[in-house]
Design a protein around this motif. Structure first.
Motif, PDB file in Angstrom:
ATOM      1  N   TYR A 142      -4.751  -0.380  -3.278  1.00  0.00           N
ATOM      2  CA  TYR A 142      -4.049  -1.208  -2.302  1.00  0.00           C
ATOM      3  C   TYR A 142      -3.382  -2.430  -2.927  1.00  0.00           C
ATOM      4  O   TYR A 142      -2.637  -3.131  -2.250  1.00  0.00           O
ATOM      5  CB  TYR A 142      -5.016  -1.631  -1.189  1.00  0.00           C
ATOM      6  CG  TYR A 142      -5.124  -0.613  -0.086  1.00  0.00           C
ATOM      7  CD1 TYR A 142      -5.551   0.676  -0.341  1.00  0.00           C
ATOM      8  CD2 TYR A 142      -4.794  -0.941   1.230  1.00  0.00           C
ATOM      9  CE1 TYR A 142      -5.658   1.615   0.668  1.00  0.00           C
ATOM     10  CE2 TYR A 142      -4.890  -0.009   2.249  1.00  0.00           C
ATOM     11  CZ  TYR A 142      -5.318   1.263   1.962  1.00  0.00           C
ATOM     12  OH  TYR A 142      -5.420   2.193   2.971  1.00  0.00           O
ATOM     13  N   ALA A 143      -3.684  -2.691  -4.195  1.00  0.00           N
ATOM     14  CA  ALA A 143      -3.042  -3.846  -4.831  1.00  0.00           C
ATOM     15  C   ALA A 143      -1.550  -3.610  -5.026  1.00  0.00           C
ATOM     16  O   ALA A 143      -0.780  -4.547  -5.159  1.00  0.00           O
ATOM     17  CB  ALA A 143      -3.707  -4.155  -6.166  1.00  0.00           C
ATOM     18  N   TYR A 190       2.101  -3.262  -4.135  1.00  0.00           N
ATOM     19  CA  TYR A 190       2.911  -3.594  -2.958  1.00  0.00           C
ATOM     20  C   TYR A 190       4.292  -2.939  -2.999  1.00  0.00           C
ATOM     21  O   TYR A 190       5.231  -3.401  -2.370  1.00  0.00           O
ATOM     22  CB  TYR A 190       2.981  -5.087  -2.686  1.00  0.00           C
ATOM     23  CG  TYR A 190       3.482  -6.009  -3.784  1.00  0.00           C
ATOM     24  CD1 TYR A 190       4.287  -5.576  -4.813  1.00  0.00           C
ATOM     25  CD2 TYR A 190       3.150  -7.367  -3.733  1.00  0.00           C
ATOM     26  CE1 TYR A 190       4.743  -6.439  -5.780  1.00  0.00           C
ATOM     27  CE2 TYR A 190       3.606  -8.257  -4.702  1.00  0.00           C
ATOM     28  CZ  TYR A 190       4.399  -7.779  -5.726  1.00  0.00           C
ATOM     29  OH  TYR A 190       4.859  -8.659  -6.679  1.00  0.00           O
ATOM     30  N   GLN A 191       4.398  -1.869  -3.755  1.00  0.00           N
ATOM     31  CA  GLN A 191       5.585  -1.015  -3.683  1.00  0.00           C
ATOM     32  C   GLN A 191       6.887  -1.731  -4.027  1.00  0.00           C
ATOM     33  O   GLN A 191       7.900  -1.542  -3.354  1.00  0.00           O
ATOM     34  CB  GLN A 191       5.675  -0.376  -2.287  1.00  0.00           C
ATOM     35  CG  GLN A 191       4.622   0.682  -2.053  1.00  0.00           C
ATOM     36  CD  GLN A 191       4.850   1.934  -2.902  1.00  0.00           C
ATOM     37  OE1 GLN A 191       5.908   2.538  -2.852  1.00  0.00           O
ATOM     38  NE2 GLN A 191       3.882   2.295  -3.717  1.00  0.00           N
ATOM     39  N   GLU A 236       6.002   5.994  -5.879  1.00  0.00           N
ATOM     40  CA  GLU A 236       5.713   6.868  -4.739  1.00  0.00           C
ATOM     41  C   GLU A 236       4.383   7.600  -4.940  1.00  0.00           C
ATOM     42  O   GLU A 236       3.681   7.903  -3.977  1.00  0.00           O
ATOM     43  CB  GLU A 236       6.859   7.853  -4.519  1.00  0.00           C
ATOM     44  CG  GLU A 236       6.865   8.380  -3.086  1.00  0.00           C
ATOM     45  CD  GLU A 236       8.055   9.260  -2.762  1.00  0.00           C
ATOM     46  OE1 GLU A 236       9.071   9.193  -3.478  1.00  0.00           O
ATOM     47  OE2 GLU A 236       7.953  10.024  -1.789  1.00  0.00           O
ATOM     48  N   ARG A 295       1.981   5.249  -3.640  1.00  0.00           N
ATOM     49  CA  ARG A 295       2.119   5.210  -2.179  1.00  0.00           C
ATOM     50  C   ARG A 295       1.402   6.412  -1.551  1.00  0.00           C
ATOM     51  O   ARG A 295       0.684   6.288  -0.567  1.00  0.00           O
ATOM     52  CB  ARG A 295       3.601   5.214  -1.803  1.00  0.00           C
ATOM     53  CG  ARG A 295       3.871   5.077  -0.311  1.00  0.00           C
ATOM     54  CD  ARG A 295       3.374   3.758   0.193  1.00  0.00           C
ATOM     55  NE  ARG A 295       3.539   3.576   1.624  1.00  0.00           N
ATOM     56  CZ  ARG A 295       2.828   2.713   2.352  1.00  0.00           C
ATOM     57  NH1 ARG A 295       1.902   1.971   1.778  1.00  0.00           N
ATOM     58  NH2 ARG A 295       3.030   2.589   3.633  1.00  0.00           N
ATOM     59  N   LEU A 296       1.602   7.588  -2.146  1.00  0.00           N
ATOM     60  CA  LEU A 296       0.983   8.790  -1.598  1.00  0.00           C
ATOM     61  C   LEU A 296      -0.533   8.736  -1.737  1.00  0.00           C
ATOM     62  O   LEU A 296      -1.260   9.237  -0.889  1.00  0.00           O
ATOM     63  CB  LEU A 296       1.559  10.036  -2.267  1.00  0.00           C
ATOM     64  CG  LEU A 296       3.031  10.319  -1.921  1.00  0.00           C
ATOM     65  CD1 LEU A 296       3.586  11.428  -2.805  1.00  0.00           C
ATOM     66  CD2 LEU A 296       3.204  10.690  -0.453  1.00  0.00           C
ATOM     67  N   GLN A 310      -2.175   5.901  -1.599  1.00  0.00           N
ATOM     68  CA  GLN A 310      -2.548   4.972  -0.521  1.00  0.00           C
ATOM     69  C   GLN A 310      -2.638   5.699   0.816  1.00  0.00           C
ATOM     70  O   GLN A 310      -3.491   5.414   1.644  1.00  0.00           O
ATOM     71  CB  GLN A 310      -1.504   3.843  -0.402  1.00  0.00           C
ATOM     72  CG  GLN A 310      -1.566   2.822  -1.526  1.00  0.00           C
ATOM     73  CD  GLN A 310      -0.425   1.809  -1.473  1.00  0.00           C
ATOM     74  OE1 GLN A 310       0.590   2.007  -0.788  1.00  0.00           O
ATOM     75  NE2 GLN A 310      -0.579   0.724  -2.207  1.00  0.00           N
ATOM     76  N   LEU A 311      -1.736   6.639   1.003  1.00  0.00           N
ATOM     77  CA  LEU A 311      -1.724   7.383   2.264  1.00  0.00           C
ATOM     78  C   LEU A 311      -2.710   8.553   2.248  1.00  0.00           C
ATOM     79  O   LEU A 311      -2.818   9.292   3.221  1.00  0.00           O
ATOM     80  CB  LEU A 311      -0.315   7.903   2.567  1.00  0.00           C
ATOM     81  CG  LEU A 311       0.796   6.855   2.772  1.00  0.00           C
ATOM     82  CD1 LEU A 311       2.125   7.536   3.051  1.00  0.00           C
ATOM     83  CD2 LEU A 311       0.469   5.897   3.906  1.00  0.00           C
ATOM     84  N   GLU A 361      -2.608  11.323   0.419  1.00  0.00           N
ATOM     85  CA  GLU A 361      -1.944  12.627   0.335  1.00  0.00           C
ATOM     86  C   GLU A 361      -2.356  13.353  -0.950  1.00  0.00           C
ATOM     87  O   GLU A 361      -1.574  13.491  -1.892  1.00  0.00           O
ATOM     88  CB  GLU A 361      -0.419  12.439   0.394  1.00  0.00           C
ATOM     89  CG  GLU A 361       0.066  11.888   1.718  1.00  0.00           C
ATOM     90  CD  GLU A 361      -0.052  12.895   2.855  1.00  0.00           C
ATOM     91  OE1 GLU A 361      -0.026  14.112   2.601  1.00  0.00           O
ATOM     92  OE2 GLU A 361      -0.191  12.447   4.007  1.00  0.00           O
TER      93      GLU A 361
END
Lengths: 135, 295, 651
Positions: free
Chosen positions: A27-28, A30-31, A51, A54-55, A57-58, A60
């Motif tokens: 989570y650190a 921030y994209q 990405e 990000r994936l 984080q989600l 996936e």
């Protein structure tokens, strides 16, 4: 198609595993995309480095583990050096590879490397390649 | 000066030109490189997962053996060996629990390791202990007019906590080139990755990366590249065959280990440079600059 | 014959690059009435001003024209310059040859030079007829009115009162405190707002210099800066506050239960009630609309139980009049009503709540003791979706502006939710995350990294009920995915709008507002706490969305403006105002109706127009409207303007 997101994603075993193996807080990130901006191998990747995070984080799992990108990453540490949040993406990429390799699934089967290549490349190339690509 | 020396695998095989030129040069600079006994493979890549201790055994065992010979410093030439040893050493210095476990995993090593060996790269010795200005005084054949692009690659500089110079704007190779009288060429790809071990199964990837790096240097006027990693060397030198097959405009450029240029400028016998092991023969270039004799 | 000096400024190359300044100075020196003309690199510099002073003395000038930039820039500078050597400052005029000439005619230097000459000649003609004027002095009442008892009004009142001046603080509710007292905790430090605000409230209540008029509203304001008369309605509380001891027995005995506004309708209150336990003043009022006695004619339970006989069903609204020198408007904000947003359920789903409702749920002293039990069934929500920019940044449907505080309060709310429900998950849908205060970005990152709030970049398109869940359809534009979340509760960060009564008050005070009824400041950068009308100052969210630190800073800024006004015994007023030629005035009243400042009235006896010089702002609307020419503006009279037109149009 809608992607359903729930607590199953955000508190998944997969996410825990990636954080445990890498020692990084997913989570650190921030994209901001600086990792992708500087990645020398991004043109060969199917999913860009930011990405990938990000994936994760989600939650996936499948998409990330099936990606080509995690194997293209050569641990050059360019992103690690430049990340404004100090996220060690090289460690995250390595954990993603390890999750597959630790199931005794090779990305590159050592036996498939031809004699010609074996005689041609230096030892460090061979050893590091097998360290990264085989279980 | 005498210092414990870790050669690593490739310097004993494909990169003999690296080792031979280094040992000859250092001896002429009064530095004795003492290859310690029973060294093993460094592990080549530092293991990046937090729970993977087994891959730290190889690098730490090397450091234990340095300690066994009562040495406190070890020098490497290969960037990958340097990085792996240095990071493993850093890990055990910062994590006593892992250090204890690793000590317990050793077999024939009686000495308990406490992280006391310092891992150095040869460039650090040249810069900080010999001094580039001293080298400049000792050279006999200044490499005048030779335009060389320094190539740092990844592992000399990154991650920053083990790098030997500023990871974004390094100068150590440029300063080295200055000390041997060559002209350093500035170009944006000096720290970009060559795609490393992908050379085993994904030659295409390496060809793309190497082409970008070499072409950028050539376009800025470089006549040669200088580097310190046998894997980078393989990708930038030997892979020029594949680069030429893919990119018809590619002209080719000789690749040097920095120690070859050092030996040459110190006026040592050209033979120690082992130029015959370089894939792209640098001798025509050197001859054209009158830096080596005619055949 | 006049003795006028003309000083042409190069303004570096701003003027000299386009206009031939040396040529102008030569040409003008031959103009009738001009005894001296010159040019200089920067007239506004000290040497430039010194030169003007020398020439005024040496040539015994009776008028000065500075041909330079707009008078809004340096008119005051040069008027002070000539005044310092004894010339009446109103005998100094500015000919604007920069904004109105050199800057707009760079492509034609010859014509620009010709135009500059005409501008200067016209100003010379005006100057010839300019009178020497003396600014008016107006006495000042050193008492401030503060409208609104939220944190802005509280801070402004305390700052002024602590400086020794009297303050009348008017609050429409029965207690001061405002929205801040409803909040759970405050970002980015997570201070308890009750803990940090109640001491200030008590100070207000106890301050000998503050006259607190709670449950009151401003009815009427007349007068002008330094001399306002303010009529205030004290609404009937049906409780004699002088007798009431605040024991609370009346509230206990009241049988009525209606939704509490203070708890944002998430709890019930009585028909006789105070807002919260630490209220200042801590006195109840009877809500006549819901009181059984008022609606059905019987009950009076409160009266029976009041030992001091404070209940007074016969109480009527009363009025007080106050003499006031300056007014601070701090009427605050409200949230846009979530019922306006149909795609998020039109306010019909109990578990779709707004930003203030979640504050009450998360507040330790709130109706749920800080545990965010969801309104529909009282269950603890395990997945909560926060939606930002609800109504904000939506020029097509609602409000184009950013409400500024939602990014931060959403992080805080999501964080507090996680602290209350550690095994829960908070999601935030956002467009941008705006953390532009001290410690704000760090606070956001803490929320994401430590409390694992999952931020999803995209607006939510639709929210609907699906059995006991609230389904949220959104997007994550970072991955290009459509996202669906089955939430237990949804929190809407609805747009911040001016408080309900703000528009009415702005109209009463004749204050300028923007399209959304936020009060307009005199200058967005350099006069941010002043209104366009003299004597009115702005504080807090009434002027635009802002958070607590910014509100408090602005309130102190407004207070310091009031104090600087009060530091003088008399106010000086510009003498360039309208005056009436009573011989000519026919008393038609056109000027009275056109005046935006109510500065003109018809004398009841003579039926002639009369200008109050202290109120007149010199805008000139009356002299333009006057059909007989009786109304003239000092130093802008009809003859002057015609002379200027002649000068411009002659060949």
């Amino acid at each position: 198609m809608r992607t359903e997101i729930s607590i199953k994603n955000t508190k998944s075993k997969f996410l825990d595993k990636v954080e445990e193996l890498s020692g990084e807080n997913i989570y650190a990130c921030y994209q901001c995309g600086k990792c992708s901006a500087g990645c020398p191998s991004i043109s060969e990747m199917d999913i860009s480095p930011n990405e990938i995070i990000r994936l994760v984080q989600l939650g996936e799992e499948k998409e990330v583990l099936n990606s080509k990108a995690i194997w293209i990453c050569a641990s050059c540490f360019t992103c690690v050096t430049r990340c404004p949040k100090g996220v060690d993406l090289a460690k995250i990429m390595e954990s993603l590879r390890q999750i597959t390799l630790r199931k005794n699934v090779d990305y590159v089967n050592p036996l498939s490397i031809s004699k010609e290549v074996l005689s041609q490349v230096p030892q460090i190339a061979l050893v590091s390649s097998l360290r990264k690509f085989s279980s | 000066m005498k210092i414990s020396y870790f050669p690593g695998c490739t310097l004993k095989t494909m990169a003999k030109n690296f080792e031979d030129s280094a040992l000859a040069s250092l001896s002429s600079l009064d530095i004795e490189m003492k290859e310690f006994k029973r060294w093993n493979c460094c592990g080549t890549v530092y293991s990046l997962t937090s729970d993977d201790l087994i891959h730290q055994v190889a690098p730490i065992r090397n450091l234990i053996r340095v300690k066994e010979e009562k040495d406190t410093r070890v020098v490497t030439l290969c960037s990958m060996c340097y990085n792996t040893l240095k990071r493993a050493n850093k890990l055990v210095k910062e994590d006593s629990e892992k250090l204890d476990k690793l000590n317990n995993l050793m077999d024939r090593e009686d000495v308990k390791y406490n992280g006391e060996v310092e891992v150095l790269h040869l460039l650090e010795i040249l810069k900080n202990e010999v001094g580039f200005s001293q080298i400049a005084k000792k050279i006999k054949i200044p490499l005048k007019g030779l335009k060389v692009a320094p190539y740092y690659g990844c592992l000399l500089l990154r991650p920053p906590e083990v790098g030997i110079d500023d990871p974004e704007r390094p100068t150590i190779l440029k300063d080295f080139l200055g000390s041997v009288g060559a002209e350093a060429i500035d170009y944006p790809y000096e720290t970009e990755c060559c795609a490393s071990y992908h050379t085993v199964v994904n030659v295409d990837l390496v060809v793309e990366r190497a082409y970008d790096i070499l072409n950028s240097a050539i376009n800025r006027g470089a006549e040669a590249i200088v580097l310190s990693c046998p894997l980078c060397d393989f990708n930038l030198d030997n892979r020029q065959k594949e680069i030429k097959e893919k990119f018809s405009d590619f002209k080719g450029i000789p690749i040097f280990y920095f120690t070859q240029l050092l030996a040459l400028s110190l006026g040592l016998d050209e033979k120690v440079c082992r130029f015959e092991l370089n894939f792209v023969d640098p001798r025509p270039l050197l001859r054209s600059k009158h830096l080596i004799g005619e055949v | 014959m006049s003795r006028i000096g003309v000083f042409v400024c190069h303004c570096g190359l701003n003027i000299a690059g386009t206009v031939d300044v040396e040529k102008i100075a030569k040409l003008i020196s031959d103009y009738p009435g001009v005894v001296y003309a010159t040019d200089y690199m920067y007239m506004c510099s000290d040497p430039g001003q010194d030169m003007i002073k020398e020439v005024v003395k040496e040539k015994n000038l009776d008028g000065v024209v500075v041909a330079a930039c707009s008078p809004t820039m340096h008119e005051t500078t040069f008027r002070n310059t000539v005044a310092s050597v004894g010339l009446n400052p109103y005998r100094c005029e500015i000919a604007n040859i920069r904004e109105q000439c050199s800057w707009v005619h760079q492509e034609n230097k010859k014509k620009a030079t010709e135009k500059a000459v005409k501008i200067i000649e016209a100003i010379i003609e005006k100057l010839k007829l300019d009178k020497s004027l003396i600014p008016l002095s107006v006495p000042i009442t050193k008492r401030a009115l503060v409208i609104g008892g939220g944190i802005a009004g509280i801070q402004a009142s305390l700052d002024i009162a602590d400086s020794g001046y009297e303050v009348v603080l008017v609050e429409k509710n029965q207690s001061i405190g405002g929205h801040m007292l409803q909040l759970s905790e405050t970002f980015p430090t997570l201070d308890c707002p009750q803990c940090i605000a109640t001491p200030k409230m008590v100070q207000v209540g106890q301050h000998p210099k503050i006259k607190l008029l709670a449950y009151s509203e401003v009815e009427e304001v007349s007068g002008y800066v330094g001399n306002f008369k303010v009529k205030i309605r004290r609404k009937a509380a049906f409780v004699d506050w002088d007798r009431c001891t605040g024991c609370g027995l009346c509230m206990e005995k009241c049988p009525v239960r209606v939704p509490s506004e203070f708890d944002e309708l998430l709890s019930k209150r009585k028909a006789i009630y105070t807002l919260f336990p630490q209220a200042v003043p801590n006195k109840p009022v009877i809500d006549a609309d819901n009181c059984i006695y008022f609606t059905k004619g019987k009950c009076r339970a409160c009266e029976k139980n009041c030992s001091v006989k404070a209940i007074d069903f016969e109480q009527k609204d009363t009025f007080v009049e106050e003499d006031i020198g300056a007014i601070i408007v701090a009427t605050g904000y409200d949230l846009m009503n979530k019922a306006e947003i149909s795609e998020y359920g039109s306010g019909e789903y109990e578990d779709v709540i707004d930003g203030l409702q979640i504050e009450r749920l998360l507040c330790p002293s709130g109706p749920t003791g800080g545990i965010p039990y969801r309104p529909s069934d009282g269950k603890i929500p395990k997945e909560v979706v926060f939606i930002q920019c609800v109504g904000s940044r939506d020029p097509e449907h609602y409000y184009p502006y950013c409400s500024k505080i939602c990014c931060m309060y959403t992080v805080k709310q999501a964080m507090l939710y996680k602290h209350a429900v550690p095994d829960g998950q908070a999601y935030v849908f956002y467009m941008d995350i705006r953390c532009n205060g001290k410690g704000y970005e760090e606070f956001l990152q803490r929320g994401i990294e430590e409390d694992r709030i999952l931020y999803l970049r995209g607006r939510v398109s639709k929210v609907f009920k699906d059995r006991d869940k609230i389904k949220v359809w959104g997007a994550d534009t970072l991955t290009g995915r459509k996202i669906e979340i089955s939430a237990d509760m949804v929190v809407l960060a609805t747009a911040m709008i001016p408080s309900k009564g703000a528009k009415k008050i702005a109209e009463k005070l004749r204050l300028a507002t923007d399209d959304y009824s936020f009060l307009t400041e005199a200058h967005p950068k350099l006069r941010p706490v002043e209104s366009l009308t003299a004597g009115y100052f702005l504080a807090g969210a009434a002027q635009g969305p802002k958070d607590i630190p910014e509100t408090v800073a602005q309130a102190s800024g407004a207070a310091s403006k009031v104090l600087s006004l009060f530091s003088k015994d008399e106010l000086s007023h510009e003498p360039i105002i309208a005056s009436v030629d009573e011989e000519v005035c026919v008393g038609c009243g056109s000027c009275v109706s056109i005046c935006a400042y109510e500065a003109i009235e018809l004398d009841s006896l003579t039926k002639k127009a009369r200008v109050n010089p202290a109120i007149c702002e010199g805008c000139g609307a009356c002299s333009a409207a006057c059909p007989s020419g009786a109304m003239q503006q000092n130093n802008f009279n009809k003859r002057q303007i015609l002379e200027m037109v002649d000068a411009f149009t002659k060949d």
